[in-house]
Design an enzyme around this catalytic site. Structure first.
Site, PDB file in Angstrom:
ATOM      1  CG  ASN A  18      -4.094 -28.100  13.234  1.00 52.43           C
ATOM      2  OD1 ASN A  18      -4.724 -29.151  13.369  1.00 52.43           O
ATOM      3  ND2 ASN A  18      -3.216 -27.914  12.266  1.00 52.43           N
ATOM      4  CD1 TRP A  19      -6.140 -29.249  19.652  1.00 49.59           C
ATOM      5  CD2 TRP A  19      -7.446 -30.987  20.205  1.00 49.59           C
ATOM      6  NE1 TRP A  19      -6.870 -28.881  20.744  1.00 49.59           N
ATOM      7  CE2 TRP A  19      -7.689 -29.919  21.119  1.00 49.59           C
ATOM      8  CE3 TRP A  19      -8.160 -32.172  20.361  1.00 49.59           C
ATOM      9  CZ2 TRP A  19      -8.610 -30.024  22.158  1.00 49.59           C
ATOM     10  CZ3 TRP A  19      -9.081 -32.274  21.404  1.00 49.59           C
ATOM     11  CH2 TRP A  19      -9.300 -31.217  22.292  1.00 49.59           C
ATOM     12  CE  LYS A  20       0.163 -29.248  13.695  1.00 46.89           C
ATOM     13  NZ  LYS A  20       1.436 -29.016  13.068  1.00 46.89           N
ATOM     14  CG  HIS A 106      -1.999 -27.384   8.083  1.00 50.03           C
ATOM     15  ND1 HIS A 106      -0.791 -28.035   8.088  1.00 50.03           N
ATOM     16  CD2 HIS A 106      -2.055 -26.669   9.235  1.00 50.03           C
ATOM     17  CE1 HIS A 106      -0.144 -27.726   9.204  1.00 50.03           C
ATOM     18  NE2 HIS A 106      -0.883 -26.898   9.918  1.00 50.03           N
ATOM     19  CD  GLU A 108       1.412 -30.539   9.849  1.00 53.41           C
ATOM     20  OE1 GLU A 108       0.343 -30.971  10.302  1.00 53.41           O
ATOM     21  OE2 GLU A 108       2.242 -29.898  10.542  1.00 53.41           O
ATOM     22  CD  GLU A 176      -0.468 -22.584  10.128  1.00 55.44           C
ATOM     23  OE1 GLU A 176      -0.573 -22.495  11.336  1.00 55.44           O
ATOM     24  OE2 GLU A 176      -0.610 -23.649   9.505  1.00 55.44           O
ATOM     25  N   GLY A 182       6.082 -26.042  14.190  1.00 56.68           N
ATOM     26  CA  GLY A 182       6.615 -27.075  15.086  1.00 56.68           C
ATOM     27  C   GLY A 182       8.118 -27.029  15.289  1.00 56.68           C
ATOM     28  CB  SER A 221       6.996 -21.908  16.629  1.00 57.90           C
ATOM     29  OG  SER A 221       7.467 -23.060  15.974  1.00 57.90           O
ATOM     30  N   GLY A 242      -0.623 -25.036  16.814  1.00 57.42           N
ATOM     31  CA  GLY A 242      -0.540 -26.499  16.797  1.00 57.42           C
ATOM     32  C   GLY A 242      -0.106 -27.031  18.154  1.00 57.42           C
ATOM     33  N   GLY A 243       1.196 -27.237  18.325  1.00 55.54           N
ATOM     34  CA  GLY A 243       1.746 -27.897  19.514  1.00 55.54           C
ATOM     35  C   GLY A 243       1.223 -27.346  20.828  1.00 55.54           C
TER      36      GLY A 243
HETATM   37  C1  PEP Z   1       0.109 -25.672  12.744  1.00 51.41           C
HETATM   38  O1  PEP Z   1       0.309 -26.851  12.538  1.00 51.41           O
HETATM   39  O2  PEP Z   1      -0.839 -25.098  12.167  1.00 51.41           O
HETATM   40  C2  PEP Z   1       0.984 -24.958  13.659  1.00 51.41           C
HETATM   41  C3  PEP Z   1       0.958 -23.660  13.673  1.00 51.41           C
HETATM   42  O3  PEP Z   1       1.774 -25.734  14.466  1.00 51.41           O
HETATM   43  P1  PEP Z   1       2.755 -25.213  15.637  1.00 51.41           P
HETATM   44  O4  PEP Z   1       2.010 -24.213  16.459  1.00 51.41           O
HETATM   45  O5  PEP Z   1       3.079 -26.464  16.407  1.00 51.41           O
HETATM   46  O6  PEP Z   1       3.956 -24.618  14.987  1.00 51.41           O
END
Ligand code: PEP
Length: 260
Positions: A18-20, A106, A108, A176, A182, A221, A242-243
């Site tokens: 997920n590049w957001k 998600h 967010e 999640e 993050g 994470s 994500g990150g």
């Molecule tokens: C996400 O936003 O779906 C996510 C899992 O982010 P991260 O890996 O950065 O915690």
């Protein structure tokens, strides 16, 4: 020929990126090309890989990802098929850009756009109708975890967010925890395992169907260093990342858990 993601190879684990809201066209191209190179050089993996870039990059990255058998996904879609919804993207538009998947619910989106689980269920129904596979996200806040309500909160979210339509073939759940996204903090293995078992029970009770083959991903994470520990937990069928997905090498380091 490589099995396209979302087809009959339904029970394979999934590692999804997920590049957001990250990536200018050049960055996106470099990242996708880097990942495609690693995938083509890296041999067979026992998982499917999905990349969910911002909508501006979907069409641009379609061919390079497809050539490496990496599937394309959107990060959201509207619950209506089309119409007067300025700034929104429909499920069919995602399909038109080459997507086979869409992330829905998600945290967010839930936090920043006031999306309720009812909205998520409507979006999921529309996405399935358009032929997309749905990665449906659920997760508790830190306060929910601290007050011992994590199982109930996630269970309720899931019950309401699941559409009537769909099955384990085209719906994947991503657990999640909001406090783990993050932050570099992750639940312990027992907490993850317990939540994934709970999600399966709730799914089975809600859809009153076969839960075999349901994939429950963990997200929050995940990185190349902790991936093997997390992905080895019983009931964890992959990751939503994500990150760490913003670096081809780091993301590949996670996917490589499913290598020979
Ligand atoms: C996400 O936003 O779906 C996510 C899992 O982010 P991260 O890996 O950065 O915690």
């Amino acid at each position: 020929m490589t099995q396209p993601v979302g087809s009959a190879a339904a029970a394979r684990p999934i590692v999804a990126a997920n590049w957001k809201m990250n990536g200018m066209r050049r960055d996106g191209r470099d990242l996708a090309q880097g990942l495609a190179r690693l995938k083509l050089a890296g041999g067979e993996l026992a998982c499917d890989i999905i990349v969910c870039p911002p909508v501006t990059l979907l069409f641009e990255l379609r061919d390079v990802l497809q050539a490496a058998a990496i599937a394309l996904g959107g990060q959201d879609c509207h619950d209506a098929e089309k119409g007067a919804h300025t700034g929104d993207i429909s499920a069919r538009m995602l399909v038109d850009c080459g997507c086979h998947h869409v992330i829905l619910g998600h945290s967010e989106r839930r936090a920043n756009h006031g999306e309720t689980s009812e909205t998520v269920a409507r979006k999921a129904a529309t996405a399935l109708e358009a032929g997309l596979n749905v990665i449906l996200c659920v997760g508790e806040s830190e306060a929910d975890r601290d007050t011992g309500n994590a199982l109930d909160v996630v269970g309720d979210q899931l019950k309401i967010s699941l559409p009537v339509q769909g099955s384990t073939k085209d719906i994947v759940i991503a657990y999640e925890p909001v406090w783990a996204i993050g932050t570099g903090r992750i639940p312990n293995a027992a907490q993850i395992g317990k939540m994934h078992r709970h999600i399966r029970e709730i799914y089975k009770a809600t859809k009153s169907g076969d839960v075999n083959g349901l994939r429950v991903l963990y997200g929050g994470s995940v990185n190349a260093e902790n991936a093997s520990d997390i992905l080895s937990i019983e009931g964890v069928d992959g990751a939503l990342v994500g990150g760490a997905s913003l670096s081809a090498e780091k993301f590949w380091g996670i996917c490589a858990h499913y290598g020979e």
